[in-house]
Motif scaffolding. Sequence first.
Motif, PDB file in Angstrom:
ATOM      1  N   LYS A  84      10.107  29.942  24.468  1.00  0.00           N
ATOM      2  CA  LYS A  84       9.927  28.563  24.943  1.00  0.00           C
ATOM      3  C   LYS A  84      11.166  28.102  25.730  1.00  0.00           C
ATOM      4  CE  LYS A  84       7.725  25.749  21.977  1.00  0.00           C
ATOM      5  NZ  LYS A  84       7.620  24.772  20.853  1.00  0.00           N
ATOM      6  N   LEU A  85      12.338  28.408  25.179  1.00  0.00           N
ATOM      7  CA  LEU A  85      13.582  27.973  25.809  1.00  0.00           C
ATOM      8  C   LEU A  85      13.841  28.718  27.124  1.00  0.00           C
ATOM      9  CD1 LEU A  85      15.845  25.972  25.101  1.00  0.00           C
ATOM     10  CD2 LEU A  85      17.028  27.830  23.936  1.00  0.00           C
ATOM     11  N   ALA A  86      13.331  29.940  27.205  1.00  0.00           N
ATOM     12  CA  ALA A  86      13.553  30.769  28.402  1.00  0.00           C
ATOM     13  C   ALA A  86      12.922  30.148  29.648  1.00  0.00           C
ATOM     14  CB  ALA A  86      12.991  32.163  28.162  1.00  0.00           C
ATOM     15  N   LYS A  87      12.011  29.201  29.442  1.00  0.00           N
ATOM     16  CA  LYS A  87      11.393  28.545  30.602  1.00  0.00           C
ATOM     17  C   LYS A  87      12.392  27.642  31.326  1.00  0.00           C
ATOM     18  CE  LYS A  87       6.846  28.622  28.481  1.00  0.00           C
ATOM     19  NZ  LYS A  87       5.913  27.875  27.648  1.00  0.00           N
ATOM     20  N   SER A  88      13.422  27.177  30.586  1.00  0.00           N
ATOM     21  CA  SER A  88      14.383  26.261  31.208  1.00  0.00           C
ATOM     22  C   SER A  88      15.788  26.841  31.354  1.00  0.00           C
ATOM     23  CB  SER A  88      14.451  24.951  30.405  1.00  0.00           C
ATOM     24  OG  SER A  88      14.786  25.233  29.066  1.00  0.00           O
ATOM     25  N   LEU A  89      16.013  28.052  30.838  1.00  0.00           N
ATOM     26  CA  LEU A  89      17.346  28.667  30.945  1.00  0.00           C
ATOM     27  C   LEU A  89      17.251  30.017  31.637  1.00  0.00           C
ATOM     28  CD1 LEU A  89      18.825  28.019  27.373  1.00  0.00           C
ATOM     29  CD2 LEU A  89      19.553  26.944  29.493  1.00  0.00           C
ATOM     30  N   SER A  90      18.379  30.459  32.174  1.00  0.00           N
ATOM     31  CA  SER A  90      18.379  31.773  32.821  1.00  0.00           C
ATOM     32  C   SER A  90      18.245  32.867  31.761  1.00  0.00           C
ATOM     33  CB  SER A  90      19.679  31.969  33.607  1.00  0.00           C
ATOM     34  OG  SER A  90      20.771  31.900  32.738  1.00  0.00           O
ATOM     35  N   THR A  91      17.558  33.948  32.109  1.00  0.00           N
ATOM     36  CA  THR A  91      17.393  35.080  31.193  1.00  0.00           C
ATOM     37  C   THR A  91      17.542  36.380  31.977  1.00  0.00           C
ATOM     38  OG1 THR A  91      15.010  35.189  31.576  1.00  0.00           O
ATOM     39  CG2 THR A  91      15.732  33.841  29.722  1.00  0.00           C
ATOM     40  N   ASP A  92      17.638  37.470  31.236  1.00  0.00           N
ATOM     41  CA  ASP A  92      17.596  38.765  31.917  1.00  0.00           C
ATOM     42  C   ASP A  92      16.172  39.321  31.850  1.00  0.00           C
ATOM     43  OD1 ASP A  92      17.231  39.724  29.379  1.00  0.00           O
ATOM     44  OD2 ASP A  92      19.146  40.790  29.253  1.00  0.00           O
ATOM     45  N   GLY A  93      15.992  40.540  32.316  1.00  0.00           N
ATOM     46  CA  GLY A  93      14.655  41.126  32.370  1.00  0.00           C
ATOM     47  C   GLY A  93      13.993  41.296  31.018  1.00  0.00           C
ATOM     48  N   SER A  94      14.816  41.362  29.939  1.00  0.00           N
ATOM     49  CA  SER A  94      14.221  41.541  28.615  1.00  0.00           C
ATOM     50  C   SER A  94      14.090  40.227  27.854  1.00  0.00           C
ATOM     51  CB  SER A  94      15.049  42.547  27.816  1.00  0.00           C
ATOM     52  OG  SER A  94      16.363  42.070  27.667  1.00  0.00           O
ATOM     53  N   GLY A  95      14.310  39.108  28.546  1.00  0.00           N
ATOM     54  CA  GLY A  95      14.108  37.802  27.915  1.00  0.00           C
ATOM     55  C   GLY A  95      15.300  37.268  27.155  1.00  0.00           C
ATOM     56  N   ARG A  96      16.462  37.928  27.276  1.00  0.00           N
ATOM     57  CA  ARG A  96      17.654  37.422  26.587  1.00  0.00           C
ATOM     58  C   ARG A  96      18.228  36.241  27.358  1.00  0.00           C
ATOM     59  NH1 ARG A  96      21.215  42.693  25.276  1.00  0.00           N
ATOM     60  NH2 ARG A  96      20.850  43.021  27.487  1.00  0.00           N
ATOM     61  N   LEU A  97      18.596  35.214  26.623  1.00  0.00           N
ATOM     62  CA  LEU A  97      19.085  33.992  27.247  1.00  0.00           C
ATOM     63  C   LEU A  97      20.478  34.203  27.833  1.00  0.00           C
ATOM     64  CD1 LEU A  97      18.061  31.496  24.405  1.00  0.00           C
ATOM     65  CD2 LEU A  97      16.814  31.945  26.524  1.00  0.00           C
ATOM     66  N   GLY A  98      20.783  33.495  28.925  1.00  0.00           N
ATOM     67  CA  GLY A  98      22.107  33.538  29.529  1.00  0.00           C
ATOM     68  C   GLY A  98      22.263  34.676  30.518  1.00  0.00           C
ATOM     69  N   SER A  99      23.462  34.736  31.090  1.00  0.00           N
ATOM     70  CA  SER A  99      23.741  35.815  32.037  1.00  0.00           C
ATOM     71  C   SER A  99      24.778  36.754  31.425  1.00  0.00           C
ATOM     72  CB  SER A  99      24.262  35.240  33.357  1.00  0.00           C
ATOM     73  OG  SER A  99      25.422  34.476  33.097  1.00  0.00           O
ATOM     74  N   ARG A 100      24.885  37.928  31.993  1.00  0.00           N
ATOM     75  CA  ARG A 100      25.760  38.942  31.418  1.00  0.00           C
ATOM     76  C   ARG A 100      27.239  38.568  31.580  1.00  0.00           C
ATOM     77  NH1 ARG A 100      24.542  45.063  31.477  1.00  0.00           N
ATOM     78  NH2 ARG A 100      26.422  45.875  30.554  1.00  0.00           N
ATOM     79  N   GLY A 101      27.992  38.579  30.479  1.00  0.00           N
ATOM     80  CA  GLY A 101      29.441  38.371  30.533  1.00  0.00           C
ATOM     81  C   GLY A 101      30.139  39.660  30.194  1.00  0.00           C
ATOM     82  N   LYS A 102      31.415  39.583  29.805  1.00  0.00           N
ATOM     83  CA  LYS A 102      32.103  40.835  29.450  1.00  0.00           C
ATOM     84  C   LYS A 102      32.087  41.044  27.931  1.00  0.00           C
ATOM     85  CE  LYS A 102      36.700  38.775  29.566  1.00  0.00           C
ATOM     86  NZ  LYS A 102      38.065  38.843  30.027  1.00  0.00           N
ATOM     87  N   ASN A 103      32.361  42.269  27.517  1.00  0.00           N
ATOM     88  CA  ASN A 103      32.434  42.638  26.101  1.00  0.00           C
ATOM     89  C   ASN A 103      31.166  42.275  25.333  1.00  0.00           C
ATOM     90  OD1 ASN A 103      35.032  43.450  26.669  1.00  0.00           O
ATOM     91  ND2 ASN A 103      35.960  41.551  25.950  1.00  0.00           N
TER      92      ASN A 103
END
Lengths: 192, 122
Positions: free
Chosen positions: B21-40
């Motif tokens: 539900k939240l993924a409709k309003s936030l950025s995700t990756d191809g597998s549906g994980r919320l947010g963008s890739r950071g380090k570590n």
Amino acid sequence: MNSKKLKISPSETELALLRKLIGNTFEFIGGYSLPDFLTSDVIVIATDEIAIKVSGDIFEAEIEGYPENYSKVKITQLTDAQVRILRASGEIYPRGSGLVVQDVSLVIRTTSEFKNGIQTWSIESLRAIVLNLGSTNLIVSRLGDHDEVLAASFVKNFSFSSLPSVSNYLEEDLETKYEFTETSFSLFENNG
Amino acid sequence: MGHASNGGYASQGSLAANIAKLAKSLSTDGSGRLGSRGKNKVRLIVAKNPSKAAKEVFSALKVGGTESKLENGKGQKAVFKDGSRVVFRPVSSSDGSPAVEIIVTQPNRVSYKIHFVSRSKK
């Protein structure tokens, strides 16, 4: 390159507390915010003689090359007053009440990382406490390698496959592989 | 039943359904994980007010779970019947930014943490 090794063992005080459970009559498991699916960061094991609190906690270490939280399990004794408060206002689950604690076993989990076949680090820590109650076993286990949450469950016959899966942030690639091993030992047989 | 973005099915009131539900309003990756890739292995959500954004994400994700404060004082958690859980830490130990840890057990096992950072810290 030297492999980094981190070992988080229960203290002698914690082991002594767990040994004190052997021979006691089990009364209940409980907690202060413990739903009926028995998952929380604090789980109390109460017997007729003593009650212990198993708490999930985290600490920071830099074993993977950057600061990361790792889970650990703490064991403390509840006072009689704390047990009374828990009975009055907490959640109590008496399944298995009246059974005698015949043994307490500890499950130790070791996670190791290998880069191109060479071990880079390993972490050894307590994963689960198993109370042998004769006709059933009570397991209190960590659910993750990086958070505080624990789960309790009852199984007739204990084996490593009875344990819930442990979550972590590890992802394998062509160079990096992870190995997970588990061992257990009885506190009745290893009586300090 | 709701549909999870990674191919499995997420039951209503589950953490996986809340994420979908939240993924409709936030950025995700191809597998549906919320947010963008950071380090570590950390994922990032950039916000004007990171603390407020982290609280809002936790509030949306805890729906249907059993919520309580962590005994060690390091935040709040919500646990779900399938063992999934979400942990909110107002101050993460690594860089001090607020963080939300997400551990989903069903329909697929996924674990990651999100740090909430301001634009200047990205």
